[in-house]
Motif scaffolding. Structure first.
Motif, short mmCIF file in Angstrom:
data_model
loop_
_atom_site.label_atom_id
_atom_site.label_comp_id
_atom_site.label_asym_id
_atom_site.label_seq_id
_atom_site.Cartn_x
_atom_site.Cartn_y
_atom_site.Cartn_z
N TYR A 104 -5.00 0.48 32.79
CA TYR A 104 -6.15 1.30 32.70
C TYR A 104 -6.16 2.18 33.51
O TYR A 104 -6.96 3.70 32.86
CB TYR A 104 -7.74 0.70 33.84
N SER A 105 -4.80 2.60 34.40
CA SER A 105 -4.58 3.72 34.41
C SER A 105 -3.77 4.51 33.48
O SER A 105 -3.38 5.46 33.98
CB SER A 105 -3.18 3.33 35.55
N MET A 106 -3.49 3.87 33.00
CA MET A 106 -2.21 4.64 31.38
C MET A 106 -3.05 5.49 30.55
O MET A 106 -3.01 6.79 30.31
CB MET A 106 -1.58 4.15 30.56
N ILE A 107 -4.83 4.71 30.44
CA ILE A 107 -5.19 5.28 29.73
C ILE A 107 -6.26 6.28 30.46
O ILE A 107 -6.51 7.49 29.35
CB ILE A 107 -7.07 3.81 29.14
N LYS A 108 -6.82 6.11 31.50
CA LYS A 108 -7.23 7.17 32.35
C LYS A 108 -6.32 8.20 32.34
O LYS A 108 -7.07 9.27 31.97
CB LYS A 108 -7.27 6.65 33.60
N LYS A 109 -5.10 8.19 32.26
CA LYS A 109 -4.32 9.53 32.52
C LYS A 109 -4.21 10.46 31.14
O LYS A 109 -4.32 11.64 31.31
CB LYS A 109 -2.75 8.95 33.23
N PHE A 110 -3.95 9.22 30.07
CA PHE A 110 -4.27 10.15 28.89
C PHE A 110 -5.42 10.65 28.35
O PHE A 110 -5.33 11.88 27.85
CB PHE A 110 -4.47 9.03 27.77
N ILE A 111 -6.53 10.41 29.13
CA ILE A 111 -8.51 11.37 28.70
C ILE A 111 -7.55 11.73 28.91
O ILE A 111 -8.32 13.62 29.19
CB ILE A 111 -8.97 10.42 29.38
N THR A 112 -7.51 12.44 31.20
CA THR A 112 -7.33 13.62 30.89
C THR A 112 -6.88 14.41 31.06
O THR A 112 -6.46 15.82 30.77
CB THR A 112 -7.29 13.45 32.87
N ASP A 113 -4.96 13.99 31.30
CA ASP A 113 -4.26 15.24 30.69
C ASP A 113 -4.31 15.60 28.81
O ASP A 113 -3.87 16.95 28.67
CB ASP A 113 -2.78 14.40 30.24
N ASN A 114 -5.09 15.49 28.09
CA ASN A 114 -5.46 15.64 26.93
C ASN A 114 -7.14 16.07 26.92
O ASN A 114 -7.32 16.86 25.93
CB ASN A 114 -5.31 14.71 25.60
N ALA A 126 -8.64 -6.90 25.73
CA ALA A 126 -9.01 -6.39 27.06
C ALA A 126 -8.42 -5.27 27.46
O ALA A 126 -8.99 -4.03 28.24
CB ALA A 126 -8.10 -7.07 28.15
N ALA A 127 -7.19 -4.78 26.75
CA ALA A 127 -7.36 -3.61 26.79
C ALA A 127 -8.34 -1.88 25.97
O ALA A 127 -8.23 -0.98 26.53
CB ALA A 127 -5.84 -2.90 25.57
N GLU A 128 -9.10 -2.94 25.58
CA GLU A 128 -10.45 -1.89 25.45
C GLU A 128 -11.49 -1.83 26.30
O GLU A 128 -12.10 -1.15 26.28
CB GLU A 128 -10.56 -2.46 23.64
N ALA A 129 -11.79 -2.68 26.31
CA ALA A 129 -12.05 -3.43 27.40
C ALA A 129 -11.74 -2.25 28.65
O ALA A 129 -12.75 -1.39 29.49
CB ALA A 129 -12.16 -4.85 28.77
N ALA A 130 -10.93 -1.91 29.04
CA ALA A 130 -9.58 -0.74 30.35
C ALA A 130 -10.31 -0.05 29.32
O ALA A 130 -10.90 0.89 30.43
CB ALA A 130 -8.59 -1.51 30.15
N ALA A 131 -10.41 0.47 28.70
CA ALA A 131 -10.44 1.42 27.69
C ALA A 131 -11.07 2.11 28.27
O ALA A 131 -12.15 3.42 28.38
CB ALA A 131 -10.03 1.62 26.27
N SER A 132 -12.46 1.10 28.32
CA SER A 132 -14.43 2.15 28.50
C SER A 132 -14.33 1.89 29.50
O SER A 132 -14.88 3.31 29.85
CB SER A 132 -15.05 0.78 27.68
N ALA A 133 -13.71 1.65 30.10
CA ALA A 133 -13.80 1.56 32.00
C ALA A 133 -12.98 3.12 32.29
O ALA A 133 -13.80 3.94 32.74
CB ALA A 133 -13.62 0.31 32.54
N ALA A 134 -12.08 3.47 31.89
CA ALA A 134 -11.17 4.75 31.99
C ALA A 134 -12.32 5.47 31.89
O ALA A 134 -12.27 6.70 31.96
CB ALA A 134 -9.87 4.17 31.21
N ALA A 135 -13.30 5.28 30.13
CA ALA A 135 -13.73 6.38 29.92
C ALA A 135 -14.94 6.73 30.65
O ALA A 135 -15.49 8.08 30.98
CB ALA A 135 -14.06 6.09 28.26
N GLU A 136 -15.76 5.12 31.50
CA GLU A 136 -16.56 5.56 31.92
C GLU A 136 -16.00 6.41 33.61
O GLU A 136 -17.29 7.15 33.94
CB GLU A 136 -16.88 4.65 32.28
#
Length: 467
Positions: A104-114, A126-136
């Motif tokens: 979750y933390s890595m995906i959230k950072k990837f979203i904001t950095d890029n 589970a990684a995809e569910a974490a990505a969905s939450a990070a996007a939200e």
């Protein structure tokens, strides 16, 4: 526009092909599988555009503050996400929670950095569910491209983990309604099966194809073990192969008949078993994922002059032990039929078709058989689909089904189909496991039109989420 795709096995090849024809800079979120990361690099994708989650697998930090934050932006708690993941749920808590926290933390950072504007992915892991939450959390949509089920050969987009409503909601025009009416009449007369239902399970242990798979997994086990939480270990894979083969043989010994003419004149409802593990039951169903418990409650809910007919999913033969079927047979008012018994024939004589989230409910409602679902689905607005929110509601809902008008509302059905057609697109988002045509240039170009329509919608209709 900047769009990211989540790497997911053979669908990665399809996603990459589509990405070459969309109007966006593309990035990739990889669960850690070295083969698919190397595939992307071989296509010229730069390292800086790939988020490799393999380090999340090695995370041993027991601080779950990131998990608590993730839960604020997810419809499910972390425990439910772990339990829905067929591999992560086999790991100890000390492994699963830190993995989700790191992903979750890595995906959230990837979203904001890029500065990403949208993520396209599945909801299997589970990684995809974490990505969905990070996007939200970051204010961008996590979109799941998925088949419309009906009509065949089309796909649409859903936002987040569920399939309760289409992401696009463009109004249908008269031309769409005309298309829907023509399709509906043909569908009712031909009654086709979904285009994804033609896959056949391979039970062979030592075929050339399986030996190549075993060699690949052996290499992964030796050099990359636990780098990708979506990749099963070789021992698990081999155990599952033997387990399925033996279970399929034991089911065959029940000598179930494909001929269901004996049901003629009987009052019955049908429960169609889901493949399991599968997102359609473990994620969409979640709180209703114990299918034997559902069958028991159906049996409790029907009158003495009725029975519940239970049909195994043809592609799930081998997934359940013989004892499961014995327990079904032991119920006083349950009948098992052959996995390949004709679904349309079963539907025609049933007073209700029951499923957690299956396409069979969609088919039934369009052709005049009342249906019951246990998950919010985009097709549950059809007049003959009943949403059961608690299994205690079953007796009343099934009684309504028994007393319901069996004639489908053609106007409502065609209006619904017109909206589905208007907000869906030609092409396939599956991989070569369904058809080799899915990884042909023609499909990439066709499907990309749908992705571009969604990107255009995000850019022009939802400007607040574009960075």
């Amino acid at each position: 526009m900047k769009a990211a795709f989540v790497v997911n096995y053979l669908r990665t090849e399809t996603f990459y092909g589509i990405s070459q024809y969309i109007d966006a800079d593309t990035y990739w979120i990889a669960t850690g599988d070295p083969d698919w990361i190397n595939f992307l690099k071989s296509k010229g994708v730069e390292d800086s555009r790939i988020l490799n989650l393999s380090s999340a697998s090695a995370n041993n930090d027991t601080d779950i503050s990131s998990v608590i934050e993730m839960e604020e932006y997810s419809p499910y708690k972390a425990s439910a996400i772990i339990m829905s993941d067929r591999l992560l749920r086999r790991k100890p808590r000390e492994k699963s929670y830190p993995y989700i926290a790191a992903a979750y933390s890595m995906i959230k950072k990837f979203i904001t950095d890029n500065g990403l504007d949208v993520i396209f992915g599945e909801v299997t892991w589970a990684a995809e569910a974490a990505a969905s939450a990070a996007a939200e959390k970051c204010g961008i949509p996590y979109l799941v491209p998925a088949t419309t089920r009906i009509p065949n050969g089309r796909f649409t987009f859903f936002k987040g983990l569920f399939q309760d409503r289409l992401f696009l909601d463009n109004p249908a025009f008269d031309s769409d309604l005309e298309t829907a009416e023509a399709f509906y009449d043909e569908f009712v007369s031909r009654r086709p099966v979904p285009d994804y239902a033609h896959r056949m399970r391979d039970y062979a242990l030592f075929s050339a194809k399986n030996m190549r798979k075993f060699a690949k997994h052996l290499s992964y086990m030796m050099f990359h073990r636990d780098k990708d939480m979506t990749r099963p270990d070789l021992d698990y894979l081999f155990d599952q192969r033997i387990f399925r083969r033996n279970n399929a043989k034991r089911l065959k010994r029940l000598r179930l008949s494909k001929d269901i003419s004996f049901l003629s004149g009987m009052k019955y409802c049908v429960y169609n078993l889901h493949m399991q593990p599968e997102a359609s039951i473990d994620l969409l169903g979640a709180y209703n994922s114990d299918q034997f418990h559902i069958i028991q409650n159906i049996a409790r809910s029907i009158p003495a002059d009725a029975v519940v007919v239970v049909k195994e999913h043809p592609q799930a033969v081998g997934d359940r032990v013989r004892e499961f079927y014995n327990a079904v047979n032991d119920l006083p008012n349950a009948i098992l039929v052959h996995p390949e018994a004709d679904n349309w024939e079963l539907m025609a004589g049933a007073f209700a078709v029951i499923t957690v989230s299956g396409t069979v409910a969609y088919q039934a409602a369009l052709t005049g058989t009342p249906a019951v679902v246990f998950a919010d689905m985009f097709f549950d607005e059809l007049p003959l689909v009943h949403r059961c929110k608690s299994q205690e509601e079953l007796p009343d809902i099934l009684e309504k089904c028994m007393n319901s008008n069996r004639k489908p509302d053609r106007t409502a059905c065609t209006a619904f189909l017109a909206r589905v057609i208007k907000n869906s697109f030609e092409g396939s988002v599956y991989g070569r496991e369904v058809s080799d045509s899915n990884v042909q240039e023609e499909n990439f170009k066709t499907a990309a039109k749908g992705f571009n329509a969604v990107l255009h919608h995000i850019k022009n209709e939802k400007p607040e989420i574009v960075r």
